[in-house]
Design a protein around this motif. Structure first.
Motif, short mmCIF file in Angstrom:
data_model
loop_
_atom_site.label_atom_id
_atom_site.label_comp_id
_atom_site.label_asym_id
_atom_site.label_seq_id
_atom_site.Cartn_x
_atom_site.Cartn_y
_atom_site.Cartn_z
N UNK A 1 -1.54 -7.20 -12.76
CA UNK A 1 -1.33 -8.32 -13.55
C UNK A 1 0.05 -8.85 -13.38
N UNK A 2 0.11 -10.26 -13.11
CA UNK A 2 1.41 -10.62 -12.92
C UNK A 2 1.92 -11.73 -13.84
N UNK B 1 -1.79 -13.12 -3.48
CA UNK B 1 -2.00 -13.14 -4.93
C UNK B 1 -0.38 -12.49 -5.53
N UNK B 2 0.50 -13.37 -5.36
CA UNK B 2 1.92 -12.84 -5.80
C UNK B 2 2.28 -11.58 -4.85
N UNK B 3 3.24 -10.85 -5.37
CA UNK B 3 3.60 -9.52 -4.59
C UNK B 3 4.51 -8.61 -5.59
N UNK B 4 4.21 -7.51 -5.41
CA UNK B 4 5.17 -6.50 -5.99
C UNK B 4 6.19 -6.18 -5.62
N UNK B 5 5.95 -5.88 -4.15
CA UNK B 5 7.26 -5.57 -3.25
C UNK B 5 7.12 -6.21 -2.03
N UNK B 6 8.11 -7.24 -1.70
CA UNK B 6 9.07 -7.27 -2.80
C UNK B 6 8.72 -8.27 -4.12
N UNK C 1 7.87 -10.68 -6.04
CA UNK C 1 7.81 -12.17 -6.06
C UNK C 1 6.42 -12.71 -6.67
N UNK C 2 6.20 -12.44 -7.91
CA UNK C 2 4.91 -12.62 -8.65
C UNK C 2 4.43 -14.00 -8.53
N UNK C 3 4.96 -15.11 -8.16
CA UNK C 3 4.74 -16.37 -7.77
C UNK C 3 4.26 -16.53 -6.40
N UNK C 4 4.43 -15.70 -5.68
CA UNK C 4 4.37 -16.01 -3.94
C UNK C 4 3.03 -16.53 -3.74
#
Length: 517
Positions: free
Chosen positions: A114-115, A354-359, A361-364
């Motif tokens: 969840x972002x 769907x966004x990313x945790x690593x790196x 960037x939750x809005x990516x």
């Protein structure tokens, strides 16, 4: 001498039973939430039709799935009354909120992917005095995947539900609460992923608790050691499913911690890579490693040691969507990849679908580089999808301070020779798939180890686990030297693209896109 492991993952619930006298797995069953519990309206275990960035499930769905696997156990030829101990593996970070009567105070659980809590992460980081101070406080940064921001989000957006909550639990703790008939406790492994404590200290961070709510501490259950049982199975489950009243429930842990046990990752130098909805890479360490960027998570394992972990939230999601979109089988996808060469002639997908945790960037969103118009076809996209996913994993992995011997591969995609070879070439390491059920097997092994310890037996975890770890040597993938050389350049290109996207001079491009939408 039967022991059971339950794995309550994002998409399914799995039960495995092992016999430590014959050293065999004697029972396996699984419930897929989407297919077998359609009334919960999920896709890949997540409630459908939510806002972008929101990933939630109804915890009652997990309980119903467990009851289904127990029914199958009862109707099998396995004497469930001979099971000595059960251990639970749970998807990490998910927040479950309970009222005083044990019922849910909030009807859904925010999951690891969840972002939607970035605002809360930013607030907590600012309250502690910035990112560096946060890492000093908890050994990690505040991320939307972790649990602390989920608690603050509940308080800010559902204040009555927060007030009605007497106990916050993680997913596996909630399952333990159900199995024991009401024992609420936590353990260091899963707790270390909440971003509410430092993994070396096993005590709650007073600074973060004060930033969320001074009363929060009263809603957090006690933390006990990972290598102990927390009680016995409930009378209700004894009567309903014929378990032995003396069947113990051990402390349980997160799925990654038990995935390490289930793949024999019990000494330094062995790497486990799990290829599922997300992709994780982790290893065993005697001493903690704190990443100054916070990209490598500092977790405790379920054995009293440490487990640095890299998690990318985009792995099988883009691959699965491509298969569905193009109506491809796994074998057909592999054949498409074979039609192109390593490196894809410079065509790369940054796979932040769907966004990313690593790196972090939750809005990516995904970025396509090096494609000419006529190259947006199945052949070139297939290789770009798989290489992008593995390159994204490698970019985080290279931060880990370890001398890797080999990669133990688990998860559904470990069966693919194409995935295995590309991982071997990009990581420049041997890749060895592990047969079996990963986290569920690790949970069952842990149950046996804890039960033996409490009976005064000195059987170590490696000795307990070894008979059940099946390494598939016939499918070992070794790096191909010419591909390793090509990927050396492609890794530089991927890294440059990733950094440029995150450090654009004209501002946060993903935030600007969000404003446009």
């Amino acid at each position: 001498m039967l022991f059971a492991g339950l794995d309550v993952s994002t998409q399914s619930c799995k039960l495995i039973v092992i016999d430590t006298q014959s050293n065999k797995v004697v029972f396996i069953t699984q419930v897929n939430y989407d297919a077998e519990l359609p009334e919960y309206n999920t896709l890949n275990g997540v409630i459908k039709n939510t806002e972008e960035g929101v990933s939630e499930s109804n915890p009652l769905m997990w309980i119903e799935a467990i009851e289904k696997v127990f029914v199958r156990l009862v109707t099998s030829n396995i004497p469930q009354d001979k099971i000595k101990c059960i251990s639970v593996s749970g998807q990490q970070h998910g927040l479950v909120s309970l009222q005083k009567n044990g019922e849910l105070s909030h009807p859904v659980s925010k999951l690891w992917n969840d972002f939607s809590t970035q605002k809360e992460c930013d607030y907590l980081t600012q309250a502690i005095g910035g990112k560096e101070n946060m890492i000093k406080e908890i050994g990690n940064t505040q991320r939307t995947g972790y649990t602390a921001s989920k608690i603050l989000h509940l308080k800010n957006n559902y204040p009555q539900h927060y007030e009605n909550t007497t106990t916050f639990l993680l997913v596996h703790n909630y399952i333990n609460f159900y199995l024991t008939g009401g024992v609420a406790t936590m353990e260091p492994g899963d707790v270390s992923g909440m971003a509410l404590s430092h993994p070396e200290k096993n005590t709650w961070s007073e600074k973060i608790i004060q930033a969320i709510d001074p009363e929060l501490k009263s809603k957090l259950p006690p933390i006990q050691a990972s290598d102990k049982s927390i009680g016995f199975i409930s009378k209700h489950l004894v009567q309903k499913y014929n378990f032995d009243p003396q069947c113990k429930i051990d402390a349980g842990c997160g799925d990654n911690m038990y995935g390490a046990i289930g793949t024999g990752n019990l000494e330094e130098g062995v790497i486990t890579m799990s290829l599922g909805t997300s992709g994780t890479v982790y290893t065993f360490m005697d001493q903690p490693y704190v990443d100054k960027t916070g990209e490598i998570s500092l977790f405790c394992n379920s054995l009293g040691s440490f487990m640095p972990l890299l998690c990318v939230s985009n792995l099988a999601n883009g691959y699965n969507q491509f298969l569905e979109q193009e109506n491809l089988t796994h074998d057909a996808f592999n054949q498409l990849v074979y039609k192109t060469k390593a490196g894809n002639n410079g065509k790369i997908i940054i796979p932040w679908f769907e966004g990313e945790r690593t790196p972090d960037v939750p809005l990516a969103t995904p970025t396509y580089f090096g494609f000419k118009l006529h190259e947006f076809n199945k052949i070139h996209l297939s290789r770009a999808i798989i290489e992008g996913a593995v390159l994204n994993l490698y970019q985080g992995f290279k931060r880990m301070p370890i001398k890797a011997k080999e990669i133990r591969l688990t998860g559904g995609l470990s069966k693919s020779p194409v995935w295995r070879q590309i991982i071997a070439d990009i990581f420049n390491l041997d890749v060895l798939p592990v047969e079996g059920e990963g986290a569920a097997l690790g949970a069952a092994i842990h149950a046996a180890w804890v039960w033996n310890k409490e009976k005064g037996k000195t059987t170590g975890i490696i000795e307990t686990a070894s008979p059940f770890i099946q390494l598939n040597e016939d499918e070992r993938a070794k790096p191909i030297p010419e591909n390793v050389l090509i990927y050396k350049h492609q890794k530089k290109l991927f890294n440059a693209l990733s950094e440029n996207l995150r450090k654009a001079d004209n501002g946060d491009i993903f935030k600007i896109r969000g404003e446009l939408l």
